[in-house]
Design a protein around this motif. Sequence first.
Motif, PDB file in Angstrom:
ATOM      1  N   ASN A 177      42.015 -52.754   2.443  1.00 53.07           N
ATOM      2  CA  ASN A 177      43.424 -52.392   2.652  1.00 53.07           C
ATOM      3  C   ASN A 177      44.344 -53.611   2.705  1.00 53.07           C
ATOM      4  O   ASN A 177      45.054 -53.826   3.695  1.00 53.07           O
ATOM      5  CB  ASN A 177      43.579 -51.607   3.973  1.00 53.07           C
ATOM      6  CG  ASN A 177      42.758 -50.342   3.995  1.00 53.07           C
ATOM      7  OD1 ASN A 177      42.737 -49.585   3.028  1.00 53.07           O
ATOM      8  ND2 ASN A 177      42.062 -50.106   5.093  1.00 53.07           N
ATOM      9  N   GLU A 179      47.072 -53.991   1.425  1.00 52.86           N
ATOM     10  CA  GLU A 179      48.492 -53.586   1.490  1.00 52.86           C
ATOM     11  C   GLU A 179      49.010 -53.551   2.916  1.00 52.86           C
ATOM     12  O   GLU A 179      50.225 -53.581   3.126  1.00 52.86           O
ATOM     13  CB  GLU A 179      48.707 -52.196   0.871  1.00 52.86           C
ATOM     14  CG  GLU A 179      48.208 -52.027  -0.542  1.00 52.86           C
ATOM     15  CD  GLU A 179      46.741 -51.620  -0.610  1.00 52.86           C
ATOM     16  OE1 GLU A 179      46.120 -51.439   0.465  1.00 52.86           O
ATOM     17  OE2 GLU A 179      46.210 -51.520  -1.722  1.00 52.86           O
ATOM     18  N   MET A 180      48.088 -53.477   3.875  1.00 55.72           N
ATOM     19  CA  MET A 180      48.513 -53.496   5.285  1.00 55.72           C
ATOM     20  C   MET A 180      49.453 -54.664   5.562  1.00 55.72           C
ATOM     21  O   MET A 180      50.346 -54.574   6.403  1.00 55.72           O
ATOM     22  CB  MET A 180      47.309 -53.649   6.214  1.00 55.72           C
ATOM     23  CG  MET A 180      46.356 -52.487   6.203  1.00 55.72           C
ATOM     24  SD  MET A 180      46.907 -51.155   7.239  1.00 55.72           S
ATOM     25  CE  MET A 180      46.338 -51.732   8.810  1.00 55.72           C
ATOM     26  N   ASN A 183      52.804 -53.667   4.693  1.00 54.45           N
ATOM     27  CA  ASN A 183      53.260 -52.378   5.251  1.00 54.45           C
ATOM     28  C   ASN A 183      53.721 -52.502   6.692  1.00 54.45           C
ATOM     29  O   ASN A 183      54.507 -51.692   7.152  1.00 54.45           O
ATOM     30  CB  ASN A 183      52.125 -51.340   5.208  1.00 54.45           C
ATOM     31  CG  ASN A 183      51.986 -50.708   3.830  1.00 54.45           C
ATOM     32  OD1 ASN A 183      52.513 -51.209   2.862  1.00 54.45           O
ATOM     33  ND2 ASN A 183      51.267 -49.609   3.765  1.00 54.45           N
TER      34      ASN A 183
HETATM   35  C1  LIG Z   1      50.983 -48.984   2.431  1.00 55.00           C
HETATM   36  O1  LIG Z   1      52.147 -48.323   1.989  1.00 55.00           O
HETATM   37  C2  LIG Z   1      51.992 -47.695   0.720  1.00 55.00           C
HETATM   38  C3  LIG Z   1      53.349 -47.222   0.286  1.00 55.00           C
HETATM   39  O2  LIG Z   1      53.980 -46.550   1.315  1.00 55.00           O
HETATM   40  C4  LIG Z   1      50.966 -46.582   0.857  1.00 55.00           C
HETATM   41  O3  LIG Z   1      50.771 -45.950  -0.381  1.00 55.00           O
HETATM   42  C5  LIG Z   1      49.648 -47.173   1.312  1.00 55.00           C
HETATM   43  O4  LIG Z   1      48.714 -46.160   1.565  1.00 55.00           O
HETATM   44  C6  LIG Z   1      49.833 -48.017   2.557  1.00 55.00           C
HETATM   45  N1  LIG Z   1      48.593 -48.728   2.759  1.00 55.00           N
HETATM   46  C7  LIG Z   1      48.040 -48.924   3.928  1.00 55.00           C
HETATM   47  C8  LIG Z   1      46.748 -49.671   3.915  1.00 55.00           C
HETATM   48  O5  LIG Z   1      48.539 -48.528   4.965  1.00 55.00           O
END
Ligand SMILES: *[C@@H]1O[C@H](CO)[C@@H](O)[C@H](O)[C@H]1NC(C)=O
Length: 280
Positions: A177, A179-180, A183
Amino acid sequence: MAFSLSHCLTFLISFTFFFSSSIFLSFTPQGTQARGLPISSLITKQLFDTIFLHKDDSACPAKNFYPYDSFIQASRCFPKFGTAGNLTTRRREIAAFLAQISHETTGGWPTAPDGPFAWGLCFKEEVSPQSDYCDSSNTEWPCYPGKSYKGRGPIQLSWNFNYGPAGKALGFDGLRNPEMVSNSSVIAFKTALWFWMTEQKPKPSCHNVMVGRYVPTKADIAANRTAGFGLVTNIINGGLECGIPSDGRVNDRVGYFQRYAKLFNVDTGPNLDCDYQKSY
Ligand SMILES: *[C@@H]1O[C@H](CO)[C@@H](O)[C@H](O)[C@H]1NC(C)=O
Ligand SMILES: *[C@@H]1O[C@H](CO)[C@@H](O)[C@H](O)[C@H]1NC(C)=O
Ligand SMILES: *[C@@H]1O[C@H](CO)[C@@H](O)[C@H](O)[C@H]1NC(C)=O
């Protein structure tokens, strides 16, 4: 997330003790009263917002992503950040950290309003990554299929071998993850502080360099890697930026540091650039 929270709670408790003992110490003779003051006393919201004058401009993709409170909250997980040494050392370390993350996320340009160094924290992720930053030879922190380890957050954390250990230390799966980091602003600031505080051999930690705890080896001395802001640049991105006289990226980092040191009312110290340093 539960793990992440309990990880931070541990530090929160010690932070509280630290803080309350400093109230006691403040009545004792000079020399001790600076210890234990939380960094929010050295960097107020007002100073933070003056430093990052344009971070919430509509021109900045990270608009409203990097509030002061998230920075302070993240710093509680790293109680040694900005609390080592006397007030000059502490202010200089914080200025250096903020300068480096400003270059990493800069939205400034030479003729920008308020100058090029008033535009830190303008981006939260790398815009046109050239790759997924997967070092597949690294078996300790294997890339997760389809994930990008591009620059994210204030320090623009990159590569699987940084996302993996940063996530492990902070209580999330950085490989699955990544992207955390873009986010959550608290996690984003924590990854930047994790990078700053953590020694990754053979490099020292940025923290130890800025607080005078760095002891160069013979090889370091031969490579001109002496303490100062330039060595921190070397730790962060020396392979691309150091050993090149007058590199624009290095000068941008220095420009930010000079502006912030002035706002903190401290001198910058020696060895501002890494023009004549060998990278690691
Ligand atoms: C981060 O945000 C994106 C877009 O809102 C979302 O699709 C994704 O699941 C999120 N990732 C995590 C690891 O929280
Ligand atoms: C702060 O500490 C540094 C390093 O130990 C020392 O060189 C400097 O003189 C000290 N500054 C003040 C104002 O005490
Ligand atoms: C160290 O710095 C000096 C100039 O101050 C330079 O001549 C020398 O080449 C540098 N050494 C390395 C290993 O880069």
